[in-house]
Design a protein around this motif. Sequence first.
Motif, mmCIF file in Angstrom:
data_model
loop_
_atom_site.group_PDB
_atom_site.id
_atom_site.type_symbol
_atom_site.label_atom_id
_atom_site.label_comp_id
_atom_site.label_asym_id
_atom_site.label_seq_id
_atom_site.Cartn_x
_atom_site.Cartn_y
_atom_site.Cartn_z
ATOM 1 N N ASP A 43 1.049 -1.125 0.004
ATOM 2 C CA ASP A 43 -0.025 -0.066 0.032
ATOM 3 C C ASP A 43 0.915 1.395 0.020
ATOM 4 O O ASP A 43 2.014 1.160 0.276
ATOM 5 N N ALA A 45 0.630 5.581 0.344
ATOM 6 C CA ALA A 45 -0.385 6.800 0.912
ATOM 7 C C ALA A 45 0.593 8.215 0.755
ATOM 8 O O ALA A 45 1.745 8.216 0.525
ATOM 9 N N TYR A 46 -0.344 9.204 0.350
ATOM 10 C CA TYR A 46 0.435 10.376 0.097
ATOM 11 C C TYR A 46 -0.632 11.714 0.791
ATOM 12 O O TYR A 46 -1.744 11.597 0.213
ATOM 13 N N GLU A 47 0.039 12.147 1.702
ATOM 14 C CA GLU A 47 -0.732 13.037 2.611
ATOM 15 C C GLU A 47 0.233 14.291 2.995
ATOM 16 O O GLU A 47 1.325 14.076 3.277
ATOM 17 N N THR A 52 4.231 7.837 1.928
ATOM 18 C CA THR A 52 4.840 6.439 2.742
ATOM 19 C C THR A 52 4.192 5.194 2.024
ATOM 20 O O THR A 52 3.218 5.392 1.294
ATOM 21 N N TRP A 53 4.925 4.299 2.342
ATOM 22 C CA TRP A 53 4.360 3.036 1.979
ATOM 23 C C TRP A 53 4.636 1.799 2.826
ATOM 24 O O TRP A 53 5.248 2.142 3.957
ATOM 25 N N GLU A 71 9.419 5.739 3.920
ATOM 26 C CA GLU A 71 9.021 7.034 3.183
ATOM 27 C C GLU A 71 9.371 6.970 2.074
ATOM 28 O O GLU A 71 10.754 6.738 1.929
ATOM 29 N N SER A 161 -9.145 -0.879 -0.810
ATOM 30 C CA SER A 161 -8.496 -0.223 0.243
ATOM 31 C C SER A 161 -8.927 -0.634 1.591
ATOM 32 O O SER A 161 -8.038 -0.761 2.339
ATOM 33 N N ASP A 167 -2.425 -1.211 4.757
ATOM 34 C CA ASP A 167 -2.745 0.365 4.851
ATOM 35 C C ASP A 167 -2.217 0.534 6.088
ATOM 36 O O ASP A 167 -1.667 1.786 6.329
ATOM 37 N N SER A 170 1.646 1.586 5.960
ATOM 38 C CA SER A 170 1.912 2.464 4.995
ATOM 39 C C SER A 170 1.539 3.972 5.710
ATOM 40 O O SER A 170 2.041 4.833 5.271
ATOM 41 N N ARG A 171 0.773 3.890 6.879
ATOM 42 C CA ARG A 171 0.426 5.256 7.674
ATOM 43 C C ARG A 171 0.816 5.282 8.835
ATOM 44 O O ARG A 171 0.707 5.860 9.931
ATOM 45 N N GLY A 172 1.951 4.399 9.272
ATOM 46 C CA GLY A 172 2.837 4.184 10.231
ATOM 47 C C GLY A 172 2.001 3.769 11.531
ATOM 48 O O GLY A 172 2.326 3.691 12.555
#
Length: 172
Positions: A43, A45-47, A52-53, A71, A161, A167, A170-172
């Motif tokens: 996964d 993410a782009y925020e 991040t992955w 990252e 998703s 997920d 990828s979002r820590g």
Amino acid sequence: YNHNVSTSDVRTVCDYLLAVAKSVQPRRIRLHDSDLPWIIYTDGAYEDGRGTWGALVYDPLTGKRLVFAGEVPAVLTSYWAATVGEQLICEIELFACICVRWHLRKELNNRYGIAFIDNESSRMTLIKRNSPSHAMFLMVSLLSLLDVVLPFSVWCDRVLSASNPADLPSRG
């Protein structure tokens, strides 16, 4: 005939195809090969301008369970933003696949796997080994060259998703 394709683009694709064609070897499928495929969830993410992955990987043959997170280097997100625009999730999702593939390159050699990805554009790029996006084409070319040296036969499938366990990392 596509008028938007430059001579240098054609030359780049031809050089890539020539390099792969010169290096590719016949794949051997042996009777004793394992029926137990690696299971890979990735996964991206782009925020807030930060990519991040993450990934969850399971090898039922050895019982190995792995979690990856990282990252995307700012130099890559800056390049992608300059060349493809502000929508970078496809590139980040494909980057996650590359990171896992590279890290496990020796363990995945001559094995089979099932990869789950929640981005349709990235999944189709992995399947077709081509993309109209230059950035994605370069990344999938890297995977193709890696497969020439250390082959890994993978089936790419879609995961929603909301159902993607990758997920979380990828979002820590």
